[in-house]
Write a protein that holds these residues in place. Structure first.
Motif, PDB file in Angstrom:
ATOM      1  N   ASP A 124      43.867  44.096  36.417  1.00  0.00           N
ATOM      2  CA  ASP A 124      43.324  45.161  37.269  1.00  0.00           C
ATOM      3  C   ASP A 124      43.122  44.685  38.706  1.00  0.00           C
ATOM      4  O   ASP A 124      42.665  43.567  38.951  1.00  0.00           O
ATOM      5  CB  ASP A 124      41.981  45.646  36.707  1.00  0.00           C
ATOM      6  N   ASN A 125      43.477  45.574  39.643  1.00  0.00           N
ATOM      7  CA  ASN A 125      43.231  45.348  41.080  1.00  0.00           C
ATOM      8  C   ASN A 125      43.812  44.021  41.565  1.00  0.00           C
ATOM      9  O   ASN A 125      43.212  43.335  42.408  1.00  0.00           O
ATOM     10  CB  ASN A 125      41.724  45.373  41.370  1.00  0.00           C
ATOM     11  N   PHE A 126      44.979  43.662  41.053  1.00  0.00           N
ATOM     12  CA  PHE A 126      45.545  42.360  41.407  1.00  0.00           C
ATOM     13  C   PHE A 126      45.940  42.297  42.884  1.00  0.00           C
ATOM     14  O   PHE A 126      45.792  41.257  43.525  1.00  0.00           O
ATOM     15  CB  PHE A 126      46.758  42.068  40.530  1.00  0.00           C
ATOM     16  N   LYS A 127      46.429  43.396  43.419  1.00  0.00           N
ATOM     17  CA  LYS A 127      46.797  43.413  44.847  1.00  0.00           C
ATOM     18  C   LYS A 127      45.565  43.147  45.717  1.00  0.00           C
ATOM     19  O   LYS A 127      45.637  42.422  46.719  1.00  0.00           O
ATOM     20  CB  LYS A 127      47.415  44.752  45.219  1.00  0.00           C
ATOM     21  N   LYS A 128      44.439  43.705  45.326  1.00  0.00           N
ATOM     22  CA  LYS A 128      43.207  43.479  46.073  1.00  0.00           C
ATOM     23  C   LYS A 128      42.802  42.009  46.016  1.00  0.00           C
ATOM     24  O   LYS A 128      42.319  41.442  47.017  1.00  0.00           O
ATOM     25  CB  LYS A 128      42.097  44.359  45.508  1.00  0.00           C
ATOM     26  N   ILE A 129      42.995  41.387  44.870  1.00  0.00           N
ATOM     27  CA  ILE A 129      42.692  39.953  44.743  1.00  0.00           C
ATOM     28  C   ILE A 129      43.572  39.143  45.678  1.00  0.00           C
ATOM     29  O   ILE A 129      43.099  38.239  46.382  1.00  0.00           O
ATOM     30  CB  ILE A 129      42.890  39.498  43.281  1.00  0.00           C
ATOM     31  N   ASN A 130      44.867  39.475  45.704  1.00  0.00           N
ATOM     32  CA  ASN A 130      45.788  38.776  46.610  1.00  0.00           C
ATOM     33  C   ASN A 130      45.378  38.970  48.066  1.00  0.00           C
ATOM     34  O   ASN A 130      45.393  38.023  48.869  1.00  0.00           O
ATOM     35  CB  ASN A 130      47.216  39.282  46.398  1.00  0.00           C
ATOM     36  N   ASP A 131      45.047  40.192  48.422  1.00  0.00           N
ATOM     37  CA  ASP A 131      44.692  40.502  49.817  1.00  0.00           C
ATOM     38  C   ASP A 131      43.384  39.831  50.216  1.00  0.00           C
ATOM     39  O   ASP A 131      43.207  39.427  51.372  1.00  0.00           O
ATOM     40  CB  ASP A 131      44.577  42.014  50.013  1.00  0.00           C
ATOM     41  N   THR A 132      42.455  39.706  49.266  1.00  0.00           N
ATOM     42  CA  THR A 132      41.137  39.154  49.581  1.00  0.00           C
ATOM     43  C   THR A 132      41.125  37.629  49.591  1.00  0.00           C
ATOM     44  O   THR A 132      40.574  36.995  50.503  1.00  0.00           O
ATOM     45  CB  THR A 132      40.097  39.653  48.556  1.00  0.00           C
ATOM     46  N   TYR A 133      41.773  37.026  48.591  1.00  0.00           N
ATOM     47  CA  TYR A 133      41.677  35.582  48.410  1.00  0.00           C
ATOM     48  C   TYR A 133      42.971  34.840  48.724  1.00  0.00           C
ATOM     49  O   TYR A 133      42.984  33.602  48.767  1.00  0.00           O
ATOM     50  CB  TYR A 133      41.256  35.265  46.974  1.00  0.00           C
ATOM     51  N   ILE A 201      35.497  34.878  40.664  1.00  0.00           N
ATOM     52  CA  ILE A 201      36.298  36.093  40.821  1.00  0.00           C
ATOM     53  C   ILE A 201      36.344  36.814  39.482  1.00  0.00           C
ATOM     54  O   ILE A 201      36.979  36.339  38.540  1.00  0.00           O
ATOM     55  CB  ILE A 201      37.719  35.761  41.290  1.00  0.00           C
ATOM     56  N   PRO A 202      35.690  37.967  39.368  1.00  0.00           N
ATOM     57  CA  PRO A 202      35.777  38.735  38.121  1.00  0.00           C
ATOM     58  C   PRO A 202      37.200  39.277  37.950  1.00  0.00           C
ATOM     59  O   PRO A 202      37.771  39.861  38.872  1.00  0.00           O
ATOM     60  CB  PRO A 202      34.774  39.882  38.335  1.00  0.00           C
ATOM     61  N   VAL A 203      37.747  39.062  36.784  1.00  0.00           N
ATOM     62  CA  VAL A 203      39.110  39.515  36.513  1.00  0.00           C
ATOM     63  C   VAL A 203      39.122  40.275  35.192  1.00  0.00           C
ATOM     64  O   VAL A 203      38.664  39.767  34.169  1.00  0.00           O
ATOM     65  CB  VAL A 203      40.103  38.334  36.440  1.00  0.00           C
ATOM     66  N   THR A 204      39.659  41.480  35.233  1.00  0.00           N
ATOM     67  CA  THR A 204      39.786  42.285  34.023  1.00  0.00           C
ATOM     68  C   THR A 204      41.238  42.734  33.875  1.00  0.00           C
ATOM     69  O   THR A 204      42.058  42.553  34.784  1.00  0.00           O
ATOM     70  CB  THR A 204      38.872  43.518  34.065  1.00  0.00           C
ATOM     71  N   ALA A 205      41.529  43.333  32.749  1.00  0.00           N
ATOM     72  CA  ALA A 205      42.881  43.824  32.499  1.00  0.00           C
ATOM     73  C   ALA A 205      42.819  45.075  31.635  1.00  0.00           C
ATOM     74  O   ALA A 205      41.874  45.283  30.877  1.00  0.00           O
ATOM     75  CB  ALA A 205      43.730  42.749  31.819  1.00  0.00           C
ATOM     76  N   THR A 206      43.844  45.890  31.783  1.00  0.00           N
ATOM     77  CA  THR A 206      43.980  47.105  30.982  1.00  0.00           C
ATOM     78  C   THR A 206      45.153  46.937  30.035  1.00  0.00           C
ATOM     79  O   THR A 206      46.219  46.460  30.443  1.00  0.00           O
ATOM     80  CB  THR A 206      44.203  48.325  31.886  1.00  0.00           C
ATOM     81  N   LYS A 233      44.778  52.921  33.044  1.00  0.00           N
ATOM     82  CA  LYS A 233      44.614  52.697  34.483  1.00  0.00           C
ATOM     83  C   LYS A 233      43.995  53.915  35.152  1.00  0.00           C
ATOM     84  O   LYS A 233      43.213  53.788  36.109  1.00  0.00           O
ATOM     85  CB  LYS A 233      45.968  52.381  35.117  1.00  0.00           C
ATOM     86  N   GLN A 234      44.353  55.063  34.656  1.00  0.00           N
ATOM     87  CA  GLN A 234      43.873  56.306  35.266  1.00  0.00           C
ATOM     88  C   GLN A 234      42.476  56.695  34.793  1.00  0.00           C
ATOM     89  O   GLN A 234      41.875  57.627  35.325  1.00  0.00           O
ATOM     90  CB  GLN A 234      44.854  57.438  34.960  1.00  0.00           C
ATOM     91  N   VAL A 241      43.904  51.056  25.406  1.00  0.00           N
ATOM     92  CA  VAL A 241      44.231  52.427  25.002  1.00  0.00           C
ATOM     93  C   VAL A 241      45.299  52.320  23.918  1.00  0.00           C
ATOM     94  O   VAL A 241      46.400  51.817  24.163  1.00  0.00           O
ATOM     95  CB  VAL A 241      44.730  53.271  26.185  1.00  0.00           C
ATOM     96  N   VAL A 242      44.964  52.772  22.730  1.00  0.00           N
ATOM     97  CA  VAL A 242      45.858  52.701  21.582  1.00  0.00           C
ATOM     98  C   VAL A 242      46.610  54.014  21.441  1.00  0.00           C
ATOM     99  O   VAL A 242      46.013  55.089  21.504  1.00  0.00           O
ATOM    100  CB  VAL A 242      45.080  52.378  20.296  1.00  0.00           C
ATOM    101  N   SER A 243      47.898  53.910  21.220  1.00  0.00           N
ATOM    102  CA  SER A 243      48.711  55.109  21.053  1.00  0.00           C
ATOM    103  C   SER A 243      48.304  55.892  19.805  1.00  0.00           C
ATOM    104  O   SER A 243      47.999  55.290  18.771  1.00  0.00           O
ATOM    105  CB  SER A 243      50.189  54.709  20.940  1.00  0.00           C
ATOM    106  N   PRO A 244      48.313  57.215  19.890  1.00  0.00           N
ATOM    107  CA  PRO A 244      48.064  58.030  18.684  1.00  0.00           C
ATOM    108  C   PRO A 244      49.113  57.755  17.607  1.00  0.00           C
ATOM    109  O   PRO A 244      48.858  58.004  16.428  1.00  0.00           O
ATOM    110  CB  PRO A 244      48.171  59.462  19.208  1.00  0.00           C
ATOM    111  N   ASP A 245      50.261  57.236  18.000  1.00  0.00           N
ATOM    112  CA  ASP A 245      51.327  56.939  17.045  1.00  0.00           C
ATOM    113  C   ASP A 245      51.255  55.512  16.524  1.00  0.00           C
ATOM    114  O   ASP A 245      52.178  55.044  15.880  1.00  0.00           O
ATOM    115  CB  ASP A 245      52.693  57.164  17.711  1.00  0.00           C
TER     116      ASP A 245
END
Length: 246
Positions: A124-133, A201-206, A233-234, A241-245
């Motif tokens: 998540d927000n990897f571009k922001k991490i690159n831009d900041t750090y 640096i807090p790092v999360t993922a979706t 992401k949205q 998020v697990v697929s219904p299938d």
């Protein structure tokens, strides 16, 4: 090795024949003192033995050199194979190797009716991490975060870098606990921030998650999981998020 052995046999036979011929074609005895003739015979035998020793020594040295070259060739081939199939930054499988794993799990599904699952996750927000750090920090985040994921999922589960900050987790076999296993691992992975240059640096993922229960190929499973990733992401990120299938 066989080539040099055969070559040595030919050389030894040739030297032996030449020596035999030369010994049998010495000048008539009346032209030599007995001591001189004896010296010529010993001389011929000596140089024959010296030639043979030289050939044997050369064969041994050549064999040792050939073995060293073979070991070096095998090592370099192994390194080249590894480089061709792995991401240089994270050490994870690259797309080329991932497609081979796709073929493996598909064959197991066809042969053994063994269902598999694929999770695609995005930091998540990897571009922001690159831009900041900075980009060095971004590379460090990728290596550290994926190392945590790797630690949580030993083989036969496979992990690959799909591109950029997107990664895949391939489960060759699934059961009723697979979803919960992934969720518990995700919580542990994001629980602690990553420290870079004494900065936390807090790092999360979706994660998007789908299985082969209703899909015939890994590409279709991945496409379904990717839709789930976009949904995550949205809707707030930092979740599965697990697929219904599934």
């Amino acid at each position: 090795k066989s080539y040099y052995f055969i070559l040595d046999v030919i050389f030894i036979a040739s030297v032996a024949v030449m020596t035999y011929v030369r010994l049998n074609k010495l000048p008539p005895q009346q032209f030599f003192l007995p001591e001189r003739r004896k010296f010529l015979i010993i001389n011929e035998i000596f140089f024959t033995c010296a030639s043979l020793m030289f050939l044997i020594y050369g064969s041994i040295i050549t064999d040792i050199a050939m073995k060293r070259l073979e070991r070096k060739r095998a090592y370099l081939q192994k390194q080249m194979d590894y480089i061709a199939k792995h991401d240089p930054l994270t050490g994870l499988m690259n797309r080329r190797r991932t497609h081979q794993v796709f073929s493996d799990v598909l064959n197991m599904k066809i042969k053994d009716n063994q269902e598999f699952a694929i999770s695609i996750f995005d930091i998540d927000n990897f571009k922001k991490i690159n831009d900041t750090y900075g980009h060095d920090a971004g590379d460090f985040i990728l290596k550290t975060f994926t190392a945590r994921v790797w630690k949580e999922f030993p083989e036969p589960i496979r992990i690959s870098r799909w591109g950029g900050e997107e990664f895949l987790i391939i489960f060759p076999q699934i059961d009723e606990n697979t979803i919960y296993t992934l969720e518990e691992a995700r919580k542990r992975i994001v629980a602690e921030p990553i420290i870079y240059n004494n900065k936390k640096i807090p790092v999360t993922a979706t994660f998007g998650f789908s299985s082969s229960r209703k899909f015939q190929t890994p590409d279709l499973v991945l496409a379904d999981a990717d839709k789930m990733l976009l949904t995550g992401k949205q809707n707030g990120k930092n979740r599965i998020v697990v697929s219904p299938d599934f």
